[in-house]
Design a protein around this motif. Structure first.
Motif, PDB file in Angstrom:
ATOM      1  N   ASP A 171       0.840  -1.198   0.000  1.00 60.35           N
ATOM      2  CA  ASP A 171       0.000   0.000   0.000  1.00 60.35           C
ATOM      3  C   ASP A 171       0.878   1.252   0.000  1.00 60.35           C
ATOM      4  O   ASP A 171       2.026   1.233   0.455  1.00 60.35           O
ATOM      5  CB  ASP A 171      -0.913   0.042   1.231  1.00 60.35           C
ATOM      6  CG  ASP A 171      -1.997  -1.023   1.186  1.00 60.35           C
ATOM      7  OD1 ASP A 171      -2.327  -1.497   0.084  1.00 60.35           O
ATOM      8  OD2 ASP A 171      -2.503  -1.396   2.261  1.00 60.35           O
ATOM      9  N   LEU A 172       0.309   2.317  -0.503  1.00 54.67           N
ATOM     10  CA  LEU A 172       0.969   3.618  -0.454  1.00 54.67           C
ATOM     11  C   LEU A 172       0.431   4.374   0.758  1.00 54.67           C
ATOM     12  O   LEU A 172      -0.775   4.614   0.858  1.00 54.67           O
ATOM     13  CB  LEU A 172       0.689   4.408  -1.737  1.00 54.67           C
ATOM     14  CG  LEU A 172       1.248   5.827  -1.788  1.00 54.67           C
ATOM     15  CD1 LEU A 172       2.768   5.815  -1.789  1.00 54.67           C
ATOM     16  CD2 LEU A 172       0.712   6.567  -3.021  1.00 54.67           C
ATOM     17  N   VAL A 173       1.322   4.740   1.670  1.00 56.42           N
ATOM     18  CA  VAL A 173       0.921   5.430   2.897  1.00 56.42           C
ATOM     19  C   VAL A 173       1.534   6.830   2.887  1.00 56.42           C
ATOM     20  O   VAL A 173       2.758   6.983   2.814  1.00 56.42           O
ATOM     21  CB  VAL A 173       1.363   4.659   4.158  1.00 56.42           C
ATOM     22  CG1 VAL A 173       0.955   5.409   5.409  1.00 56.42           C
ATOM     23  CG2 VAL A 173       0.757   3.256   4.163  1.00 56.42           C
ATOM     24  N   VAL A 174       0.670   7.834   2.955  1.00 52.90           N
ATOM     25  CA  VAL A 174       1.104   9.229   2.900  1.00 52.90           C
ATOM     26  C   VAL A 174       0.805   9.889   4.245  1.00 52.90           C
ATOM     27  O   VAL A 174      -0.328   9.855   4.732  1.00 52.90           O
ATOM     28  CB  VAL A 174       0.388   9.987   1.772  1.00 52.90           C
ATOM     29  CG1 VAL A 174       0.814  11.455   1.764  1.00 52.90           C
ATOM     30  CG2 VAL A 174       0.688   9.340   0.424  1.00 52.90           C
ATOM     31  N   THR A 175       1.835  10.496   4.827  1.00 55.82           N
ATOM     32  CA  THR A 175       1.687  11.196   6.102  1.00 55.82           C
ATOM     33  C   THR A 175       1.778  12.695   5.865  1.00 55.82           C
ATOM     34  O   THR A 175       2.727  13.179   5.241  1.00 55.82           O
ATOM     35  CB  THR A 175       2.779  10.767   7.095  1.00 55.82           C
ATOM     36  OG1 THR A 175       2.708   9.353   7.297  1.00 55.82           O
ATOM     37  CG2 THR A 175       2.603  11.465   8.435  1.00 55.82           C
ATOM     38  N   LYS A 176       0.780  13.413   6.366  1.00 55.10           N
ATOM     39  CA  LYS A 176       0.753  14.868   6.234  1.00 55.10           C
ATOM     40  C   LYS A 176       0.763  15.502   7.620  1.00 55.10           C
ATOM     41  O   LYS A 176      -0.081  15.179   8.465  1.00 55.10           O
ATOM     42  CB  LYS A 176      -0.505  15.318   5.476  1.00 55.10           C
ATOM     43  CG  LYS A 176      -0.570  14.847   4.031  1.00 55.10           C
ATOM     44  CD  LYS A 176      -1.832  15.375   3.342  1.00 55.10           C
ATOM     45  CE  LYS A 176      -1.892  14.945   1.889  1.00 55.10           C
ATOM     46  NZ  LYS A 176      -3.098  15.487   1.201  1.00 55.10           N
ATOM     47  N   GLN A 177       1.710  16.378   7.863  1.00 58.15           N
ATOM     48  CA  GLN A 177       1.748  17.128   9.114  1.00 58.15           C
ATOM     49  C   GLN A 177       0.757  18.286   9.029  1.00 58.15           C
ATOM     50  O   GLN A 177       0.647  18.950   7.990  1.00 58.15           O
ATOM     51  CB  GLN A 177       3.154  17.659   9.375  1.00 58.15           C
ATOM     52  CG  GLN A 177       4.227  16.585   9.427  1.00 58.15           C
ATOM     53  CD  GLN A 177       4.047  15.642  10.595  1.00 58.15           C
ATOM     54  OE1 GLN A 177       3.519  16.018  11.632  1.00 58.15           O
ATOM     55  NE2 GLN A 177       4.487  14.405  10.430  1.00 58.15           N
ATOM     56  N   LEU A 178       0.039  18.512  10.117  1.00 59.35           N
ATOM     57  CA  LEU A 178      -0.962  19.578  10.161  1.00 59.35           C
ATOM     58  C   LEU A 178      -0.472  20.707  11.054  1.00 59.35           C
ATOM     59  O   LEU A 178      -0.101  20.483  12.213  1.00 59.35           O
ATOM     60  CB  LEU A 178      -2.287  19.016  10.693  1.00 59.35           C
ATOM     61  CG  LEU A 178      -2.856  17.814   9.926  1.00 59.35           C
ATOM     62  CD1 LEU A 178      -4.125  17.310  10.601  1.00 59.35           C
ATOM     63  CD2 LEU A 178      -3.127  18.176   8.474  1.00 59.35           C
ATOM     64  N   TYR A 179      -0.469  21.896  10.513  1.00 51.99           N
ATOM     65  CA  TYR A 179       0.016  23.062  11.257  1.00 51.99           C
ATOM     66  C   TYR A 179      -1.103  24.091  11.418  1.00 51.99           C
ATOM     67  O   TYR A 179      -1.888  24.337  10.499  1.00 51.99           O
ATOM     68  CB  TYR A 179       1.187  23.720  10.522  1.00 51.99           C
ATOM     69  CG  TYR A 179       2.433  22.874  10.494  1.00 51.99           C
ATOM     70  CD1 TYR A 179       3.392  22.959  11.498  1.00 51.99           C
ATOM     71  CD2 TYR A 179       2.664  21.990   9.439  1.00 51.99           C
ATOM     72  CE1 TYR A 179       4.543  22.189  11.465  1.00 51.99           C
ATOM     73  CE2 TYR A 179       3.812  21.212   9.397  1.00 51.99           C
ATOM     74  CZ  TYR A 179       4.749  21.313  10.419  1.00 51.99           C
ATOM     75  OH  TYR A 179       5.878  20.544  10.367  1.00 51.99           O
ATOM     76  N   GLU A 180      -1.138  24.664  12.595  1.00 49.91           N
ATOM     77  CA  GLU A 180      -2.016  25.803  12.838  1.00 49.91           C
ATOM     78  C   GLU A 180      -1.164  27.064  12.904  1.00 49.91           C
ATOM     79  O   GLU A 180       0.071  26.991  12.997  1.00 49.91           O
ATOM     80  CB  GLU A 180      -2.806  25.601  14.133  1.00 49.91           C
ATOM     81  CG  GLU A 180      -3.777  24.428  14.077  1.00 49.91           C
ATOM     82  CD  GLU A 180      -4.563  24.258  15.366  1.00 49.91           C
ATOM     83  OE1 GLU A 180      -4.297  25.035  16.316  1.00 49.91           O
ATOM     84  OE2 GLU A 180      -5.415  23.366  15.422  1.00 49.91           O
TER      85      GLU A 180
END
Length: 215
Positions: free
Chosen positions: A159-168
């Motif tokens: 599987d392709l696993v994409v991690t996105k960091q979330l910033y405020e």
């Protein structure tokens, strides 16, 4: 089983009493073998088993490229990559470019797919993730994720696993407010999202300590 030959019979006649006893024991064992009795079985000489092919068992490494892919050239020549990412893709030190490259089977092709992550030099923050599939002697872009903050793609058990960091607003690069992990699977000639999880991080981590009250 066949009987004793002439030479064997002469040897038995010339043997001592102890030899005769041993011969009798041997004959008893042979008789048990020939009549299918439950006595001790004489294994005899080792069998000549068929030779098994020594061809290696196919593994996850099947189809891996014999040499490294020029990931930098792949990204820079890709019309699907944004001009901003291409502009920021520069060597960090000497001729070392900030790219991570992984090979694996994501799309079920005969050759390995290539996952390229483009990072920043200063903070190693991912600004673009791409998947390239071998096609007609070259590579075709079949997935892209470009974020102004942070994005990183990996291969996890097909599987392709994409991690996105979330910033405020006000978050430091090293301390995002959370992250999303999105799993994609290849079907009908494209990637489709199959799972998404989100984690919210504690705002206390990395925050400046509150000064003590004057009271």
């Amino acid at each position: 089983m066949r009987g004793l030959g002439p030479g064997a019979k002469r040897s038995v006649k010339a043997a001592s009493t102890a030899g005769t006893v041993l011969a009798a024991v041997g004959l008893f064992s042979l008789a048990a073998c020939s009549t299918g009795g439950s006595g001790a079985r004489d294994e005899g000489p080792a069998h000549s088993d068929p030779v098994v092919s020594s061809s290696p068992t196919p593994s996850a490494s099947t189809g891996l490229p014999k040499k490294k892919i020029d990931a930098v050239r792949l990204v820079k020549d890709d019309p699907k990559v944004s001009p901003a990412v291409k502009r920021d893709l520069k060597p960090c030190a000497g001729e070392t470019y900030p790219v991570d490259v992984s090979y694996g089977n994501l799309t079920g092709g005969s050759a390995s797919d290539v996952v390229v992550n483009v990072l920043t030099c200063a903070d190693a923050v991912g600004i673009g993730s791409y998947v390239y599939r071998a096609q007609g002697g070259g590579y075709e872009n079949v997935f892209k994720a470009e974020e102004p903050a942070s994005v990183y793609a990996e291969i996890d058990r097909g599987d392709l696993v994409v991690t996105k960091q979330l910033y405020e607003k006000g978050d430091a690069v090293a301390y995002p407010s959370g992250e999303e992990v999105i799993t994609y699977r290849w079907a009908s000639n494209h990637f489709s999202e199959s799972e998404r999880t989100r984690s919210d991080f504690s705002g206390a981590v990395g925050a400046e300590p509150t000064p003590p009250s004057a009271d």
